[in-house]
Design a protein around this motif. Structure first.
Motif, PDB file in Angstrom:
ATOM      1  N   HIS A 165       0.827  -1.195   0.000  1.00  0.00           N
ATOM      2  CA  HIS A 165       0.000   0.000   0.000  1.00  0.00           C
ATOM      3  C   HIS A 165       0.869   1.256   0.000  1.00  0.00           C
ATOM      4  N   ASP A 166       0.433   2.291  -0.712  1.00  0.00           N
ATOM      5  CA  ASP A 166       1.217   3.525  -0.819  1.00  0.00           C
ATOM      6  C   ASP A 166       1.589   4.090   0.543  1.00  0.00           C
ATOM      7  N   TYR A 167       0.693   3.991   1.523  1.00  0.00           N
ATOM      8  CA  TYR A 167       0.935   4.597   2.827  1.00  0.00           C
ATOM      9  C   TYR A 167       1.989   3.844   3.633  1.00  0.00           C
ATOM     10  N   ILE A 168       2.276   2.602   3.258  1.00  0.00           N
ATOM     11  CA  ILE A 168       3.240   1.819   4.028  1.00  0.00           C
ATOM     12  C   ILE A 168       4.431   1.399   3.178  1.00  0.00           C
ATOM     13  N   THR A 169       4.666   2.158   2.091  1.00  0.00           N
ATOM     14  CA  THR A 169       5.856   1.980   1.273  1.00  0.00           C
ATOM     15  C   THR A 169       6.867   3.042   1.685  1.00  0.00           C
ATOM     16  N   THR A 170       8.093   2.641   1.991  1.00  0.00           N
ATOM     17  CA  THR A 170       9.059   3.601   2.538  1.00  0.00           C
ATOM     18  C   THR A 170      10.418   3.562   1.863  1.00  0.00           C
ATOM     19  N   GLY A 171      10.668   2.645   0.940  1.00  0.00           N
ATOM     20  CA  GLY A 171      11.998   2.486   0.379  1.00  0.00           C
ATOM     21  C   GLY A 171      12.219   3.181  -0.952  1.00  0.00           C
ATOM     22  N   VAL A 319     -24.016  -5.854  11.478  1.00  0.00           N
ATOM     23  CA  VAL A 319     -23.894  -6.312  12.857  1.00  0.00           C
ATOM     24  C   VAL A 319     -22.941  -5.349  13.548  1.00  0.00           C
ATOM     25  N   ALA A 320     -23.457  -4.589  14.496  1.00  0.00           N
ATOM     26  CA  ALA A 320     -22.628  -3.606  15.198  1.00  0.00           C
ATOM     27  C   ALA A 320     -21.976  -4.253  16.413  1.00  0.00           C
ATOM     28  N   VAL A 321     -20.726  -3.890  16.644  1.00  0.00           N
ATOM     29  CA  VAL A 321     -19.995  -4.404  17.802  1.00  0.00           C
ATOM     30  C   VAL A 321     -19.596  -3.240  18.705  1.00  0.00           C
ATOM     31  N   ASP A 322     -19.077  -3.570  19.876  1.00  0.00           N
ATOM     32  CA  ASP A 322     -18.823  -2.554  20.899  1.00  0.00           C
ATOM     33  C   ASP A 322     -17.451  -1.897  20.788  1.00  0.00           C
ATOM     34  N   GLY A 323     -16.840  -2.001  19.626  1.00  0.00           N
ATOM     35  CA  GLY A 323     -15.600  -1.295  19.336  1.00  0.00           C
ATOM     36  C   GLY A 323     -15.686  -0.736  17.938  1.00  0.00           C
ATOM     37  N   GLY A 324     -14.533  -0.629  17.265  1.00  0.00           N
ATOM     38  CA  GLY A 324     -14.560  -0.136  15.898  1.00  0.00           C
ATOM     39  C   GLY A 324     -13.293   0.593  15.544  1.00  0.00           C
ATOM     40  N   MET A 325     -13.422   1.676  14.780  1.00  0.00           N
ATOM     41  CA  MET A 325     -12.248   2.388  14.286  1.00  0.00           C
ATOM     42  C   MET A 325     -11.447   3.033  15.404  1.00  0.00           C
ATOM     43  N   ALA A 332     -10.385   1.651   7.945  1.00  0.00           N
ATOM     44  CA  ALA A 332     -10.731   2.981   7.447  1.00  0.00           C
ATOM     45  C   ALA A 332      -9.543   3.670   6.803  1.00  0.00           C
ATOM     46  N   LEU A 333      -8.342   3.430   7.317  1.00  0.00           N
ATOM     47  CA  LEU A 333      -7.147   4.121   6.844  1.00  0.00           C
ATOM     48  C   LEU A 333      -6.527   3.462   5.624  1.00  0.00           C
ATOM     49  N   TYR A 334      -6.433   2.131   5.640  1.00  0.00           N
ATOM     50  CA  TYR A 334      -5.744   1.388   4.582  1.00  0.00           C
ATOM     51  C   TYR A 334      -6.673   0.503   3.742  1.00  0.00           C
ATOM     52  N   GLU A 335      -7.958   0.485   4.071  1.00  0.00           N
ATOM     53  CA  GLU A 335      -8.867  -0.509   3.497  1.00  0.00           C
ATOM     54  C   GLU A 335      -8.371  -1.924   3.821  1.00  0.00           C
ATOM     55  N   ALA A 336      -7.836  -2.073   5.017  1.00  0.00           N
ATOM     56  CA  ALA A 336      -7.297  -3.365   5.446  1.00  0.00           C
ATOM     57  C   ALA A 336      -8.409  -4.400   5.572  1.00  0.00           C
ATOM     58  N   LYS A 359     -18.970   1.109  16.456  1.00  0.00           N
ATOM     59  CA  LYS A 359     -19.944   1.985  17.097  1.00  0.00           C
ATOM     60  C   LYS A 359     -19.575   3.461  17.015  1.00  0.00           C
ATOM     61  N   CYS A 360     -18.482   3.781  16.311  1.00  0.00           N
ATOM     62  CA  CYS A 360     -18.114   5.186  16.162  1.00  0.00           C
ATOM     63  C   CYS A 360     -19.088   5.898  15.231  1.00  0.00           C
ATOM     64  N   CYS A 361     -19.255   7.176  15.448  1.00  0.00           N
ATOM     65  CA  CYS A 361     -20.219   7.968  14.689  1.00  0.00           C
ATOM     66  C   CYS A 361     -19.617   8.387  13.354  1.00  0.00           C
ATOM     67  N   GLU A 362     -19.331   7.382  12.530  1.00  0.00           N
ATOM     68  CA  GLU A 362     -18.764   7.574  11.203  1.00  0.00           C
ATOM     69  C   GLU A 362     -19.328   6.499  10.287  1.00  0.00           C
ATOM     70  N   SER A 363     -19.794   6.895   9.104  1.00  0.00           N
ATOM     71  CA  SER A 363     -20.303   5.899   8.155  1.00  0.00           C
ATOM     72  C   SER A 363     -19.219   4.917   7.728  1.00  0.00           C
ATOM     73  N   GLY A 364     -17.970   5.387   7.747  1.00  0.00           N
ATOM     74  CA  GLY A 364     -16.865   4.528   7.327  1.00  0.00           C
ATOM     75  C   GLY A 364     -16.357   3.587   8.389  1.00  0.00           C
ATOM     76  N   ASP A 365     -17.002   3.563   9.546  1.00  0.00           N
ATOM     77  CA  ASP A 365     -16.541   2.682  10.622  1.00  0.00           C
ATOM     78  C   ASP A 365     -17.070   1.273  10.389  1.00  0.00           C
ATOM     79  N   LYS A 366     -16.423   0.581   9.472  1.00  0.00           N
ATOM     80  CA  LYS A 366     -16.759  -0.807   9.145  1.00  0.00           C
ATOM     81  C   LYS A 366     -15.492  -1.634   9.287  1.00  0.00           C
ATOM     82  N   LEU A 367     -15.513  -2.588  10.177  1.00  0.00           N
ATOM     83  CA  LEU A 367     -14.332  -3.424  10.397  1.00  0.00           C
ATOM     84  C   LEU A 367     -14.153  -4.449   9.288  1.00  0.00           C
ATOM     85  N   ILE A 368     -15.256  -5.087   8.873  1.00  0.00           N
ATOM     86  CA  ILE A 368     -15.223  -6.043   7.761  1.00  0.00           C
ATOM     87  C   ILE A 368     -16.529  -5.894   6.981  1.00  0.00           C
TER      88      ILE A 368
END
Length: 442
Positions: A165-171, A319-325, A332-336, A359-368
């Motif tokens: 990924h571009d964000y984790i390329t350093t060389g 299915v919402a869980v009690d954690g998230g981003m 959300a950051l890397y599309e991991a 459960k974060c107040c963001e539409s993009g807070d999707k773990l999978i």
């Protein structure tokens, strides 16, 4: 489904890690809960070390602790006779708190402060990996003022574009890290340190990226650095005693990922170095590597409790869980991508396609987005695999959510190593407004 390390399913149909029932862990410590399989960490560390030993090459395997830093994991690294890669004063402070052997600490980072560098000198650490010209001047100034020697590596960019990924390329050449080998910066940096009375220049360091599955990029980087080492010997009669080839070895997050065994990366590095030292009659340098994700990534599993569910007919079921981003920003950051299971019903068919939302107040807070789990029921324990790297270390209090607890499991035992944050912890640094009759005091 693919299980990792010591994971298995017990007679109750529950996921176990290190011989410990994850449902029991969730009940005891609450969720979200990050659980580490410490036996897997030890196994990976041993594999790296033994590969060098078999080849008869002097080496240091340094845990790249930005992947996950805590006193307890530093203590495990110390037990495994690893070195330690830190990238900030905070990580160095944690290493000191863990009483990690100072001579085996390597200090990285592209913008170390003067205070951080003084801290490194205070503790007598083993090596500073110098990243820029300002840092060279600061290290020289501190060493001269104290009349104390410091081991130094020059971080260079070898011009290798790793397949990641571009964000984790350093060389690559266009990087915020290190001195470019191709435009003469590395030579200029070398000359500023060469023959300095208090700087012991050990050699060079590079890190070409993260989550890399092929060995070609490591081969190209090793060749580039070895060529420069030979060049410096010819021009300045200088021999590099250390060649640090970094880390970035990939792990398996989903079935699409095809990582190599840790030994494969090391063997390729060894092969290149030995070939080139024979060709150029160059003394074999000590090789250093810095695995981080490959030590802790798939050793970590996050447990969540399923809560609210929402079906969007013909589109998806949430299915919402009690954690998230807040505890895992990577999707959300890397599309991991990750894999999940229903930890309390492992024997049930995992055939329901759902989106696991935080459960974060963001539409993009999707773990999978496309997770296959057992037919979801409120209160299920959802386990997401391979969350050991760059989750807790990148966690935040977004929406003022407390950070999760962390538990180590091994040989049927479990131990709390990071307690769960409380609401009191979240406001601990807040300072109430001091009011006057005219408003905020000055």
């Amino acid at each position: 489904m693919h299980l990792y390390g010591t994971q298995s399913v017990n007679n109750h149909g529950h996921l176990t890690i290190g011989g410990v029932d994850t449902v029991d862990l969730a009940n005891m410590y609450g969720t979200p809960l990050l659980v580490y399989d410490i036996a897997l960490f030890r196994e990976r560390a041993k594999a790296f070390k033994e590969t060098f030993k078999k080849a008869g090459i002097n080496a240091q395997v340094a845990y790249a602790s930005k992947a996950f830093s805590s006193i307890a994991i530093y203590e495990v690294a110390k037990q495994m006779d690893l070195s330690l890669d830190v990238v900030s004063g905070g990580e160095l402070f944690t290493a000191v708190a863990a009483d990690f052997p100072r001579e085996k600490i390597h200090f990285h980072g592209n913008n170390k402060s003067y205070t951080e560098l003084q801290f490194a000198f205070d503790e007598g650490i083993g090596c500073i990996v110098v990243d820029n010209f300002l840092e060279i001047e600061m290290v020289k100034e501190i060493s001269e003022a104290r009349q104390e020697k410091m081991n130094v590596l020059l971080r260079v960019t070898p011009g290798v574009n790793a397949s990641t990924h571009d964000y984790i390329t350093t060389g690559q050449e266009d990087s915020k890290f290190g001195f470019d080998l191709k435009n003469g910066q590395a030579d200029d940096a070398f000359l500023k340190l060469y023959n300095h009375p208090y700087i012991n220049l050990l050699g060079m360091h590079c890190h070409i990226g993260s989550q890399i599955f092929e060995t070609d990029a490591f081969r190209f980087a090793a060749v580039a650095l070895m060529n420069k080492m030979v060049d410096w010997r010819e021009k300045f009669k200088f021999i590099c005693s250390v060649l640090n080839l970094g880390g970035g070895f990939g792990i398996r997050y989903t079935v699409e990922d095809t990582p190599l065994h840790p030994s494969a990366y090391v063997e390729e590095m060894e092969k290149v170095v030995l070939e080139m030292t024979r060709t150029h009659n160059y003394p074999v340098p000590e090789i250093w590597i810095e695995p981080g994700r490959s030590l802790v990534g798939d050793a970590g599993t996050t447990l969540y409790t399923a809560g609210a569910m929402k079906e969007v007919p013909g589109i998806r079921t949430y299915v919402a869980v009690d954690g998230g981003m807040s505890d895992n920003i990577r999707p959300a950051l890397y599309e991991a991508k990750y894999t999940a299971v229903t930890a309390n019903r492992m024997v049930d068919p995992h055939s329901d396609k759902v989106t696991i939302a935080g459960k974060c107040c963001e539409s993009g807070d999707k773990l999978i987005e496309d997770a296959y789990i057992a037919e979801p029921v409120e209160g299920d324990i959802i386990a997401i695999f391979c969350t050991g790297a760059y989750t807790y270390s990148m966690a935040s209090n977004y929406n003022r959510l407390p950070k999760p607890a962390i538990v180590f499991c091994e040989d049927g035992q479990h131990q709390l190593v990071v307690r769960r944050e409380t609401y009191e912890d979240i406001i601990r640094l807040d300072v109430p407004l001091q009011k006057t009759e005219h408003g905020v005091s000055s």
